[in-house]
Write a protein that holds these residues in place. Structure first.
Motif, PDB file in Angstrom:
ATOM      1  N   VAL A  23      52.144   8.825  29.246  1.00 48.61           N
ATOM      2  CA  VAL A  23      51.700   8.677  27.862  1.00 48.61           C
ATOM      3  C   VAL A  23      52.637   7.762  27.076  1.00 48.61           C
ATOM      4  N   VAL A  24      53.913   7.724  27.446  1.00 49.31           N
ATOM      5  CA  VAL A  24      54.874   6.895  26.705  1.00 49.31           C
ATOM      6  C   VAL A  24      54.639   5.402  26.953  1.00 49.31           C
ATOM      7  N   PRO A  25      54.598   4.924  28.209  1.00 50.39           N
ATOM      8  CA  PRO A  25      54.282   3.501  28.395  1.00 50.39           C
ATOM      9  C   PRO A  25      52.884   3.134  27.920  1.00 50.39           C
ATOM     10  N   LEU A  56      52.306  13.795  21.863  1.00 52.48           N
ATOM     11  CA  LEU A  56      52.181  15.241  22.056  1.00 52.48           C
ATOM     12  C   LEU A  56      50.839  15.595  22.684  1.00 52.48           C
ATOM     13  N   CYS A  57      49.751  15.189  22.052  1.00 55.05           N
ATOM     14  CA  CYS A  57      48.417  15.538  22.556  1.00 55.05           C
ATOM     15  C   CYS A  57      48.110  14.826  23.869  1.00 55.05           C
ATOM     16  N   GLY A  58      48.589  13.580  24.007  1.00 59.01           N
ATOM     17  CA  GLY A  58      48.344  12.875  25.255  1.00 59.01           C
ATOM     18  C   GLY A  58      49.016  13.535  26.435  1.00 59.01           C
ATOM     19  N   LEU A 111      58.242  16.941  22.861  1.00 61.14           N
ATOM     20  CA  LEU A 111      57.709  18.165  22.262  1.00 61.14           C
ATOM     21  C   LEU A 111      56.682  18.826  23.179  1.00 61.14           C
ATOM     22  N   ALA A 112      55.900  18.011  23.877  1.00 59.64           N
ATOM     23  CA  ALA A 112      54.926  18.568  24.819  1.00 59.64           C
ATOM     24  C   ALA A 112      55.624  19.282  25.971  1.00 59.64           C
ATOM     25  N   LEU A 113      56.696  18.696  26.493  1.00 55.57           N
ATOM     26  CA  LEU A 113      57.441  19.358  27.569  1.00 55.57           C
ATOM     27  C   LEU A 113      58.025  20.683  27.092  1.00 55.57           C
ATOM     28  N   ALA A 114      58.550  20.705  25.879  1.00 58.88           N
ATOM     29  CA  ALA A 114      59.094  21.951  25.341  1.00 58.88           C
ATOM     30  C   ALA A 114      57.994  22.992  25.159  1.00 58.88           C
ATOM     31  N   THR A 115      56.823  22.566  24.719  1.00 60.94           N
ATOM     32  CA  THR A 115      55.696  23.493  24.547  1.00 60.94           C
ATOM     33  C   THR A 115      55.259  24.074  25.883  1.00 60.94           C
TER      34      THR A 115
END
Length: 199
Positions: free
Chosen positions: A96-98, A83-85, A138-142
Motif C-alpha cells: 500500500v505504501v509504494p 490504513l484502510c488499504g 497504524l494498520a499493523l498495530a490494529t
C-alpha cells in the motif's frame, strides 16, 4: 487434518470488508480534491493566510507557516489510504505504501501537465507517501491488537483438553480400589482359598 481457523479470522474478514468500502470512498474524495481544476477552497486558504499573519503578530511562532500546515494536511489526507488499504489486503500489506507513492506521483504529473491552476511539487509526493506509511503502521498495530485480544479470549473460553495423568490415576484408584490391585479379593491359581482334596 484440516486447519482450524484462528479465532480472529471472522472479525478480520468483517474489518477487511468495511475497509474496502472506506477505501473506495477515500479514493473518490481524494480524486475530487486533487483533480479539481482550481485550488480547493481558495477562500479558506486566503482566510488561513490572513489568520496566520495576525497570529504571528500576536506571538505565534513563525515556523507555523502556511506551507507547514499545507504539508501536514497532505500527510493527513493519505493516512486513511494507508490504513484502510493495508487492512483491506489479506497479504502483502506493505504494497500500500509504494502504491500510494505512485498514485501521488501520478496526481502531481497530471496537475503539472493538464491543470495549470494547480501547483505540482515533489514535496506533496513526499507528504502523501509519509501519510500512507503512517496509515500502514497504524494498520499493523490494529491487526496486532485484534489478534492478541482474540488469543486471550480463546484461551479463556476454551476448556482443557485432558486432565493431568497423575490426577486421572488418583481418581481412578479412589473410585475403583481393585483397579490398583487386580488380584485383591479374587482367587488365583497360585493362591487357593478353599480346602484341598487329598489325592
Amino acid at each position: 487434518m484440516p486447519r482450524r481457523p484462528a479465532p480472529a479470522e471472522p472479525s478480520l474478514r468483517r474489518l477487511r470488508l468495511a475497509c474496502v468500502a472506506a477505501l473506495v470512498a477515500f479514493v473518490l474524495i481524494i480524486a475530487v480534491i486533487t483533480m479539481w481544476p482550481g485550488p480547493p477552497a481558495p477562500g479558506g486558504q486566503s482566510w488561513l493566510r490572513e489568520y496566520l499573519q495576525r497570529a504571528h503578530a500576536h506571538g505565534l511562532p513563525r515556523w507555523i507557516s502556511f506551507g507547514k500546515i499545507e504539508f501536514a494536511s497532505n500527510i493527513v489526507m493519505f493516512v486513511p489510504l494507508g490504513l484502510c488499504g493495508a487492512l483491506a489486503l489479506a497479504r502483502h500489506r506493505w504494497l500500500v505504501v509504494p502504491a500510494a507513492a505512485l498514485a501521488s506521483a501520478a496526481i502531481e504529473t497530471i496537475q503539472l501537465v493538464a491543470l495549470p491552476a494547480r501547483y505540482a511539487t515533489v514535496r506533496d509526493v513526499v507528504a502523501n507517501t509519509t501519510g500512507a506509511l503512517i496509515g500502514y503502521l497504524l494498520a499493523l498495530a490494529t491487526l496486532a491488537y485484534l489478534r492478541r485480544r482474540a488469543r486471550a479470549r480463546s484461551s479463556v473460553q476454551q476448556p482443557p483438553l485432558s486432565a493431568p495423568i497423575g490426577t486421572v490415576s488418583a481418581h481412578s484408584t479412589a473410585a475403583h480400589p481393585t483397579a490398583a490391585h487386580p488380584t485383591a479379593g479374587h482367587p488365583t491359581a497360585g493362591h487357593p482359598t478353599g480346602p484341598t482334596r487329598p489325592r
